[in-house]
Design a protein around this motif. Structure first.
Motif, mmCIF file in Angstrom:
data_model
loop_
_atom_site.group_PDB
_atom_site.id
_atom_site.type_symbol
_atom_site.label_atom_id
_atom_site.label_comp_id
_atom_site.label_asym_id
_atom_site.label_seq_id
_atom_site.Cartn_x
_atom_site.Cartn_y
_atom_site.Cartn_z
ATOM 1 N N ALA A 1 49.243 -12.239 -1.976
ATOM 2 C CA ALA A 1 47.996 -12.259 -1.206
ATOM 3 C C ALA A 1 48.273 -12.303 0.284
ATOM 4 C CB ALA A 1 47.150 -13.455 -1.638
ATOM 5 N N VAL A 2 49.278 -13.075 0.687
ATOM 6 C CA VAL A 2 49.615 -13.174 2.108
ATOM 7 C C VAL A 2 50.214 -11.860 2.602
ATOM 8 C CG1 VAL A 2 51.093 -14.356 3.778
ATOM 9 C CG2 VAL A 2 49.872 -15.669 2.030
ATOM 10 N N ALA A 3 51.084 -11.248 1.808
ATOM 11 C CA ALA A 3 51.671 -9.968 2.198
ATOM 12 C C ALA A 3 50.587 -8.904 2.395
ATOM 13 C CB ALA A 3 52.680 -9.512 1.139
ATOM 14 N N LYS A 4 49.615 -8.872 1.503
ATOM 15 C CA LYS A 4 48.521 -7.905 1.631
ATOM 16 C C LYS A 4 47.724 -8.145 2.910
ATOM 17 C CE LYS A 4 44.398 -6.149 -0.720
ATOM 18 N NZ LYS A 4 43.520 -6.259 -1.919
ATOM 19 N N ALA A 5 47.478 -9.426 3.245
ATOM 20 C CA ALA A 5 46.715 -9.735 4.457
ATOM 21 C C ALA A 5 47.471 -9.320 5.709
ATOM 22 C CB ALA A 5 46.392 -11.222 4.501
ATOM 23 N N ILE A 6 48.792 -9.490 5.717
ATOM 24 C CA ILE A 6 49.583 -9.068 6.872
ATOM 25 C C ILE A 6 49.374 -7.578 7.119
ATOM 26 C CG2 ILE A 6 51.937 -8.739 7.750
ATOM 27 C CD1 ILE A 6 52.713 -11.280 6.227
ATOM 28 N N ASP A 7 49.396 -6.781 6.055
ATOM 29 C CA ASP A 7 49.229 -5.337 6.188
ATOM 30 C C ASP A 7 47.795 -4.969 6.552
ATOM 31 O OD1 ASP A 7 51.881 -5.075 5.482
ATOM 32 O OD2 ASP A 7 51.462 -4.457 3.415
ATOM 33 N N THR A 8 46.842 -5.546 5.828
ATOM 34 C CA THR A 8 45.436 -5.171 6.018
ATOM 35 C C THR A 8 44.954 -5.500 7.421
ATOM 36 O OG1 THR A 8 44.959 -5.510 3.670
ATOM 37 C CG2 THR A 8 43.076 -5.547 5.194
ATOM 38 N N HIS A 9 45.340 -6.655 7.909
ATOM 39 C CA HIS A 9 44.836 -7.118 9.208
ATOM 40 C C HIS A 9 45.832 -6.915 10.342
ATOM 41 C CE1 HIS A 9 41.330 -8.915 7.260
ATOM 42 N NE2 HIS A 9 42.145 -9.351 6.321
ATOM 43 N N ALA B 1 45.478 -17.853 -5.813
ATOM 44 C CA ALA B 1 45.755 -16.760 -4.889
ATOM 45 C C ALA B 1 44.490 -16.070 -4.404
ATOM 46 C CB ALA B 1 46.687 -15.745 -5.560
ATOM 47 N N ASP B 2 43.491 -15.940 -5.277
ATOM 48 C CA ASP B 2 42.274 -15.260 -4.840
ATOM 49 C C ASP B 2 41.529 -16.069 -3.786
ATOM 50 O OD1 ASP B 2 41.452 -17.231 -6.610
ATOM 51 O OD2 ASP B 2 40.104 -15.941 -7.756
ATOM 52 N N GLU C 1 51.972 -15.070 -6.781
ATOM 53 C CA GLU C 1 50.632 -14.525 -6.546
ATOM 54 C C GLU C 1 50.140 -14.831 -5.135
ATOM 55 O OE1 GLU C 1 51.617 -14.898 -10.687
ATOM 56 O OE2 GLU C 1 51.511 -16.463 -9.144
ATOM 57 N N VAL C 2 50.402 -16.041 -4.651
ATOM 58 C CA VAL C 2 50.006 -16.401 -3.290
ATOM 59 C C VAL C 2 50.817 -15.586 -2.280
ATOM 60 C CG1 VAL C 2 50.046 -18.259 -1.576
ATOM 61 C CG2 VAL C 2 49.151 -18.692 -3.866
ATOM 62 N N ILE C 3 52.093 -15.408 -2.547
ATOM 63 C CA ILE C 3 52.922 -14.589 -1.658
ATOM 64 C C ILE C 3 52.359 -13.178 -1.564
ATOM 65 C CG2 ILE C 3 55.206 -13.549 -1.385
ATOM 66 C CD1 ILE C 3 56.308 -16.103 -2.814
ATOM 67 N N ILE D 1 45.043 -22.794 3.880
ATOM 68 C CA ILE D 1 45.761 -23.731 3.021
ATOM 69 C C ILE D 1 46.207 -23.032 1.738
ATOM 70 C CG2 ILE D 1 45.688 -25.950 1.828
ATOM 71 C CD1 ILE D 1 45.367 -26.215 4.823
ATOM 72 N N THR D 2 47.502 -23.129 1.436
ATOM 73 C CA THR D 2 48.043 -22.483 0.241
ATOM 74 C C THR D 2 48.343 -23.460 -0.888
ATOM 75 O OG1 THR D 2 50.292 -22.706 1.094
ATOM 76 C CG2 THR D 2 49.092 -20.685 1.652
ATOM 77 N N ALA D 3 48.474 -24.744 -0.558
ATOM 78 C CA ALA D 3 48.786 -25.744 -1.581
ATOM 79 C C ALA D 3 48.442 -27.123 -1.050
ATOM 80 C CB ALA D 3 50.266 -25.693 -1.969
ATOM 81 N N LEU D 4 48.074 -28.014 -1.961
ATOM 82 C CA LEU D 4 47.909 -29.427 -1.639
ATOM 83 C C LEU D 4 49.112 -30.174 -2.201
ATOM 84 C CD1 LEU D 4 44.167 -29.857 -2.685
ATOM 85 C CD2 LEU D 4 45.066 -29.281 -0.419
ATOM 86 N N THR D 5 49.611 -31.124 -1.452
ATOM 87 C CA THR D 5 50.699 -31.943 -1.964
ATOM 88 C C THR D 5 50.289 -33.411 -1.924
ATOM 89 O OG1 THR D 5 51.807 -32.328 0.168
ATOM 90 C CG2 THR D 5 52.410 -30.331 -1.046
#
Length: 273
Positions: free
Chosen positions: A89-97, A57-58, A85-87, A38-42
């Motif tokens: 974090a997601v970009a880093k996860a795509i690369d790391t994993h 983001a963390d 910041e959230v973007i 989950i990245t955001a609540l609306t």
């Protein structure tokens, strides 16, 4: 392999028509096992968005790292990310994993017209996510925003803008032409190493179109591990969405722009017309 695990990285929609709720329904309807970050609540309904609360983001990164240290992921759908910041974090996860079959739906504005992506985040989507996505699925306003141009007004202009999105680093682009109007809905799939493909479907007469972009992108993600390529996944996802729209008026989920019927093949509601 008994099932495919499909991950949605997106915001939450309490009305159930868009966001991770729509993604989970779509994954399940198409035979995938759904997981979410989950990245955001609306605070929203079928009539509009009353508020957005971004997840730090963390904590988005902690959700991703905790899940991906344990579970295999076979495809990813990325939706609402809200902040730079959230973007990141997601970009880093795509690369790391080394996440496979990443489908990016660059959510910027809700059907109601409410903005879901901070203006300053568009540059970060362009620079950090476009080159990491295996497929990006913008509608005409989103493509125009990513390119800093006016919206395409016909198929030739769509081809030109899709090509410029490839030039920005996208591997494949599905440019959705629903905003052109007419009796049909025409989408254009382009890739650097393949001829463009046009996908056309009937335009279903219904006001219940909330979450169509979320549903199409999540259907592509769910189907990609089950199909030989993105072209087949796009074709079958568009067929699924058209049927979900055709059955949408069987639902009664609010007074505004209602959801499509994700489980039309499972619930004995019947189709209109």
């Amino acid at each position: 392999m008994s099932s495919h695990n499909i991950l949605s990285i997106a915001g939450s929609d309490p009305s159930g028509g868009a966001g991770v709720q729509a993604d989970l329904k779509t994954f399940s309807a198409l035979g995938g096992y759904g997981m979410t970050v989950i990245t955001a609540l609306t605070a929203q309904s079928t009539t509009g968005v009353a508020g957005v609360q971004e997840v730090p983001a963390d904590f988005v990164a902690l959700q991703l790292d905790t899940l991906l240290a344990d579970a295999r992921v076979d495809a990813v759908k990325i939706g609402m990310l809200a902040t730079p910041e959230v973007i990141g974090a997601v970009a880093k996860a795509i690369d790391t994993h080394r996440l496979p079959h990443v489908v990016l739906d660059p959510v910027m504005v809700a059907k109601s017209g409410d903005r879901l992506l901070a203006a300053e985040a568009i540059d970060v989507v362009r620079s950090e996510l476009l080159p990491r996505a295996d497929l990006v699925t913008p509608n005409l306003p989103e493509a125009a925003a990513l390119l800093g141009e006016d919206e395409a007004g016909d198929l030739d202009a769509m081809r030109a803008q899709a090509g410029r999105l490839l030039d920005l680093g996208a591997r494949r682009v599905l440019l959705k032409g629903g905003h052109l109007g007419g009796d049909t809905s025409t989408d254009l799939l382009v890739a650097a190493d393949a001829a463009p493909q046009v996908f056309t479907a009937e335009r279903v007469a219904t006001r219940n179109t909330h979450g169509t972009g979320c549903t199409l992108s999540s259907a592509i993600a769910a189907l990609r591990p089950q199909r030989p390529g993105f072209d087949a996944a796009v074709r079958d996802a568009k067929t699924y969405l058209t049927a979900a729209l055709r059955h949408a008026d069987a639902l009664d989920a609010g007074h505004g722009t209602g959801p499509v019927h994700h489980f039309h093949a499972w619930w004995p509601t019947g189709a209109r017309g």
